[in-house]
Design a protein around this motif. Structure first.
Motif, PDB file in Angstrom:
ATOM      1  N   ALA A 233       0.835  -1.201   0.000  1.00 28.88           N
ATOM      2  CA  ALA A 233       0.000   0.000   0.000  1.00 28.88           C
ATOM      3  C   ALA A 233       0.872   1.254   0.000  1.00 28.88           C
ATOM      4  O   ALA A 233       0.589   2.228  -0.719  1.00 28.88           O
ATOM      5  CB  ALA A 233      -0.925  -0.006   1.222  1.00 28.88           C
ATOM      6  N   ALA A 234       1.948   1.238   0.800  1.00 27.84           N
ATOM      7  CA  ALA A 234       2.860   2.385   0.827  1.00 27.84           C
ATOM      8  C   ALA A 234       3.556   2.551  -0.525  1.00 27.84           C
ATOM      9  O   ALA A 234       3.729   3.676  -1.011  1.00 27.84           O
ATOM     10  CB  ALA A 234       3.887   2.211   1.940  1.00 27.84           C
ATOM     11  N   CYS A 235       3.953   1.437  -1.147  1.00 28.96           N
ATOM     12  CA  CYS A 235       4.557   1.504  -2.478  1.00 28.96           C
ATOM     13  C   CYS A 235       3.591   2.129  -3.482  1.00 28.96           C
ATOM     14  O   CYS A 235       3.993   2.953  -4.318  1.00 28.96           O
ATOM     15  CB  CYS A 235       4.959   0.108  -2.957  1.00 28.96           C
ATOM     16  N   ALA A 236       2.317   1.735  -3.408  1.00 29.27           N
ATOM     17  CA  ALA A 236       1.314   2.288  -4.312  1.00 29.27           C
ATOM     18  C   ALA A 236       1.170   3.793  -4.106  1.00 29.27           C
ATOM     19  O   ALA A 236       1.025   4.559  -5.075  1.00 29.27           O
ATOM     20  CB  ALA A 236      -0.028   1.591  -4.089  1.00 29.27           C
ATOM     21  N   ILE A 237       1.218   4.243  -2.853  1.00 25.64           N
ATOM     22  CA  ILE A 237       1.118   5.678  -2.553  1.00 25.64           C
ATOM     23  C   ILE A 237       2.337   6.426  -3.064  1.00 25.64           C
ATOM     24  O   ILE A 237       2.228   7.488  -3.698  1.00 25.64           O
ATOM     25  CB  ILE A 237       0.934   5.897  -1.036  1.00 25.64           C
ATOM     26  N   TRP A 238       3.543   5.877  -2.795  1.00 29.86           N
ATOM     27  CA  TRP A 238       4.767   6.513  -3.295  1.00 29.86           C
ATOM     28  C   TRP A 238       4.741   6.639  -4.815  1.00 29.86           C
ATOM     29  O   TRP A 238       5.133   7.670  -5.379  1.00 29.86           O
ATOM     30  CB  TRP A 238       5.991   5.714  -2.872  1.00 29.86           C
ATOM     31  N   LEU A 239       4.267   5.581  -5.480  1.00 33.74           N
ATOM     32  CA  LEU A 239       4.213   5.599  -6.945  1.00 33.74           C
ATOM     33  C   LEU A 239       3.179   6.593  -7.451  1.00 33.74           C
ATOM     34  O   LEU A 239       3.383   7.249  -8.480  1.00 33.74           O
ATOM     35  CB  LEU A 239       3.903   4.196  -7.478  1.00 33.74           C
TER      36      LEU A 239
ATOM     37  N   ARG B  58       5.067  13.803 -12.041  1.00 29.47           N
ATOM     38  CA  ARG B  58       5.513  13.763 -13.440  1.00 29.47           C
ATOM     39  C   ARG B  58       4.360  13.928 -14.435  1.00 29.47           C
ATOM     40  O   ARG B  58       4.575  13.891 -15.641  1.00 29.47           O
ATOM     41  CB  ARG B  58       6.244  12.441 -13.719  1.00 29.47           C
ATOM     42  N   GLY B  59       3.139  14.093 -13.896  1.00 27.34           N
ATOM     43  CA  GLY B  59       1.978  14.278 -14.759  1.00 27.34           C
ATOM     44  C   GLY B  59       1.625  13.055 -15.578  1.00 27.34           C
ATOM     45  O   GLY B  59       1.119  13.168 -16.703  1.00 27.34           O
ATOM     46  N   ARG B  60       1.844  11.865 -15.010  1.00 27.64           N
ATOM     47  CA  ARG B  60       1.672  10.634 -15.779  1.00 27.64           C
ATOM     48  C   ARG B  60       0.534   9.745 -15.275  1.00 27.64           C
ATOM     49  O   ARG B  60       0.384   8.616 -15.737  1.00 27.64           O
ATOM     50  CB  ARG B  60       2.974   9.824 -15.766  1.00 27.64           C
ATOM     51  N   LEU B  61      -0.265  10.236 -14.340  1.00 26.58           N
ATOM     52  CA  LEU B  61      -1.366   9.415 -13.837  1.00 26.58           C
ATOM     53  C   LEU B  61      -2.345   9.070 -14.952  1.00 26.58           C
ATOM     54  O   LEU B  61      -2.920   7.970 -14.977  1.00 26.58           O
ATOM     55  CB  LEU B  61      -2.089  10.144 -12.704  1.00 26.58           C
TER      56      LEU B  61
ATOM     57  N   VAL C 181      -0.602  -7.153 -17.065  1.00 30.93           N
ATOM     58  CA  VAL C 181       0.215  -6.673 -15.949  1.00 30.93           C
ATOM     59  C   VAL C 181      -0.507  -6.890 -14.623  1.00 30.93           C
ATOM     60  O   VAL C 181       0.112  -7.264 -13.619  1.00 30.93           O
ATOM     61  CB  VAL C 181       0.571  -5.182 -16.139  1.00 30.93           C
ATOM     62  N   ILE C 182      -1.831  -6.679 -14.611  1.00 29.90           N
ATOM     63  CA  ILE C 182      -2.618  -6.935 -13.401  1.00 29.90           C
ATOM     64  C   ILE C 182      -2.510  -8.403 -13.006  1.00 29.90           C
ATOM     65  O   ILE C 182      -2.345  -8.743 -11.824  1.00 29.90           O
ATOM     66  CB  ILE C 182      -4.090  -6.539 -13.598  1.00 29.90           C
ATOM     67  N   ALA C 183      -2.581  -9.295 -14.002  1.00 26.14           N
ATOM     68  CA  ALA C 183      -2.439 -10.728 -13.724  1.00 26.14           C
ATOM     69  C   ALA C 183      -1.070 -11.011 -13.115  1.00 26.14           C
ATOM     70  O   ALA C 183      -0.938 -11.789 -12.155  1.00 26.14           O
ATOM     71  CB  ALA C 183      -2.625 -11.536 -15.010  1.00 26.14           C
TER      72      ALA C 183
ATOM     73  N   ASN D 239       7.402   0.755 -18.439  1.00 26.55           N
ATOM     74  CA  ASN D 239       7.787   0.142 -17.167  1.00 26.55           C
ATOM     75  C   ASN D 239       7.204   0.883 -15.962  1.00 26.55           C
ATOM     76  O   ASN D 239       6.860   0.259 -14.938  1.00 26.55           O
ATOM     77  CB  ASN D 239       9.307   0.073 -17.046  1.00 26.55           C
ATOM     78  N   GLU D 240       7.033   2.195 -16.046  1.00 25.04           N
ATOM     79  CA  GLU D 240       6.511   2.953 -14.912  1.00 25.04           C
ATOM     80  C   GLU D 240       5.013   2.767 -14.729  1.00 25.04           C
ATOM     81  O   GLU D 240       4.533   2.573 -13.606  1.00 25.04           O
ATOM     82  CB  GLU D 240       6.855   4.442 -15.076  1.00 25.04           C
ATOM     83  N   THR D 241       4.263   2.807 -15.829  1.00 27.67           N
ATOM     84  CA  THR D 241       2.822   2.565 -15.714  1.00 27.67           C
ATOM     85  C   THR D 241       2.556   1.124 -15.300  1.00 27.67           C
ATOM     86  O   THR D 241       1.643   0.856 -14.515  1.00 27.67           O
ATOM     87  CB  THR D 241       2.094   2.871 -17.037  1.00 27.67           C
ATOM     88  N   ALA D 242       3.370   0.200 -15.806  1.00 24.19           N
ATOM     89  CA  ALA D 242       3.205  -1.205 -15.421  1.00 24.19           C
ATOM     90  C   ALA D 242       3.415  -1.381 -13.931  1.00 24.19           C
ATOM     91  O   ALA D 242       2.667  -2.109 -13.261  1.00 24.19           O
ATOM     92  CB  ALA D 242       4.191  -2.082 -16.200  1.00 24.19           C
ATOM     93  N   LEU D 243       4.415  -0.698 -13.391  1.00 18.33           N
ATOM     94  CA  LEU D 243       4.695  -0.825 -11.965  1.00 18.33           C
ATOM     95  C   LEU D 243       3.585  -0.213 -11.121  1.00 18.33           C
ATOM     96  O   LEU D 243       3.191  -0.789 -10.100  1.00 18.33           O
ATOM     97  CB  LEU D 243       6.030  -0.162 -11.623  1.00 18.33           C
ATOM     98  N   GLN D 244       3.056   0.935 -11.536  1.00 23.34           N
ATOM     99  CA  GLN D 244       1.968   1.528 -10.755  1.00 23.34           C
ATOM    100  C   GLN D 244       0.735   0.626 -10.767  1.00 23.34           C
ATOM    101  O   GLN D 244       0.069   0.452  -9.736  1.00 23.34           O
ATOM    102  CB  GLN D 244       1.600   2.914 -11.273  1.00 23.34           C
ATOM    103  N   ILE D 245       0.442   0.027 -11.917  1.00 25.11           N
ATOM    104  CA  ILE D 245      -0.669  -0.923 -12.001  1.00 25.11           C
ATOM    105  C   ILE D 245      -0.406  -2.100 -11.078  1.00 25.11           C
ATOM    106  O   ILE D 245      -1.289  -2.541 -10.335  1.00 25.11           O
ATOM    107  CB  ILE D 245      -0.854  -1.406 -13.456  1.00 25.11           C
ATOM    108  N   ARG D 246       0.812  -2.606 -11.081  1.00 20.86           N
ATOM    109  CA  ARG D 246       1.177  -3.774 -10.272  1.00 20.86           C
ATOM    110  C   ARG D 246       0.976  -3.507  -8.789  1.00 20.86           C
ATOM    111  O   ARG D 246       0.335  -4.276  -8.084  1.00 20.86           O
ATOM    112  CB  ARG D 246       2.632  -4.155 -10.554  1.00 20.86           C
ATOM    113  N   GLU D 247       1.551  -2.405  -8.301  1.00 21.30           N
ATOM    114  CA  GLU D 247       1.497  -2.137  -6.866  1.00 21.30           C
ATOM    115  C   GLU D 247       0.085  -1.784  -6.398  1.00 21.30           C
ATOM    116  O   GLU D 247      -0.343  -2.198  -5.314  1.00 21.30           O
ATOM    117  CB  GLU D 247       2.466  -1.008  -6.502  1.00 21.30           C
TER     118      GLU D 247
END
Length: 312
Positions: A47-53, A60-63, A78-80, A191-199
């Motif tokens: 949860a903290a990782c998701a918040i940091w991301l 960076r204006g990438r949400l 990526v969700i899987a 890689n960044e959007t994939a990681l935010q989806i993952r966390e």
């Protein structure tokens, strides 16, 4: 290669800082707290990782890119991967520790990069030379030996359930990087959007399914307003940076080699344990740390470039 190596270094730091948090109240106050500490801290960490991301991507204006990626097939892949690596793999790991002990769990779960390398070859057509595979095996041996000599004895619970849990960890972690690499082949999912989806997906499933399954929501809610949870959030900051490098490594050098470098965290954790806690490693531990680092670097390197040879 540097991205995968940095992911291992930072995950080693994350591991040590998280261990410090778990040695503090309320995670050690009662037998119930000790029983719930692993699964509760896993949720709090993700949860903290998701918040940091979210903060990182927001600055960076990438949400909006992440929201767009969620609508693609690659985003669902990526969700899987997130579900396999987070709730399934980590929950299996916790179950295994509770039933067969940390030593046997560490030995079995260390095989996840081998499974990942096989899946990468089958699904992504990534290839490793015979020398690289041999180096990976050497590194895996070092990880298993480290897990055994550092864990000590522990009481056994249900062996069958413990083995199933350890296998789930191997399958979950070995599959995560491969699925995420597959998803990141789409230009809409970097890689960044994939990681935010993952966390984010991992944290949500932990909160909605895993914590209720273990009956751990009450303890987790009690643990949140504590100093130790702030330390967990600090470890998650290192973990977030580690994951950013890890996913970048997956996209640049492939899932198999990134996983090989990532398992070097077990050696780096020993170094950070010495720096932050004054824990002096034994000569055997130092030997296996060197074995792990050499093996992981050789497994992920082009040997001709590493040793200055020219391809004929």
């Amino acid at each position: 290669m540097r991205f995968g190596l940095f992911s291992g270094i930072l995950w080693g730091l994350d591991t040590v800082v998280l261990g410090i948090a778990l040695s503090m109240a309320p995670f050690i106050d009662t037998p119930e707290a000790i029983a719930f500490a692993a699964v509760a801290s896993s949720f709090l960490h993700d949860a903290a990782c998701a918040i940091w991301l979210a903060i990182y991507m927001g600055v960076r204006g990438r949400l909006k890119d992440t929201l767009a990626a969620l609508k693609t097939r690659s985003g669902l892949v990526v969700i899987a991967g997130a579900l396999l690596g987070g709730p399934i793999g980590m929950t299996g790991y916790v179950i295994a520790i509770n039933n067969i002990g940390a030593a046997y769990t560490a030995i079995i779960s260390a095989f996840y990069p081998a499974l990942g390398a096989f899946l990468s070859y089958v699904l992504l057509k990534e290839k490793m030379s015979t020398k690289q595979i041999a180096s990976l095996i050497v590194a895996l041996f070092g990880v298993m030996a480290m897990g055994y000599i550092s864990a000590g004895d522990s009481e056994m619970g249900n062996t069958t359930i413990g083995l199933v849990g350890a296998i789930l960890a191997v399958i979950g972690w070995g599959s995560e990087a491969v699925l995420c690499a597959w998803g990141m082949k789409d230009d809409a999912v970097d890689n960044e959007t994939a990681l935010q989806i993952r966390e984010t997906a991992s944290a949500l499933v932990y909160g909605i399914a895993v914590l209720p399954l273990f009956g751990a929501w009450g303890f987790t809610a009690h643990a949140i307003p504590n100093f130790a949870t702030g330390i967990v959030a600090l470890s998650a900051l290192a973990g977030t940076a580690s994951y950013l490098f890890y996913y970048k490594g997956i996209s640049v050098i492939g899932a198999a080699k990134a996983m090989a470098l990532n398992i070097s965290y077990s050696a780096w954790a020993v170094a950070f344990g010495f720096i932050l806690q004054g824990t002096v490693p034994t000569p055997a531990t130092v030997f296996f740390c060197i074995l792990i680092l050499v093996g992981t670097i050789l497994a992920a390197s082009d040997w001709n470039e590493l040793f200055g040879r020219k391809n004929s």
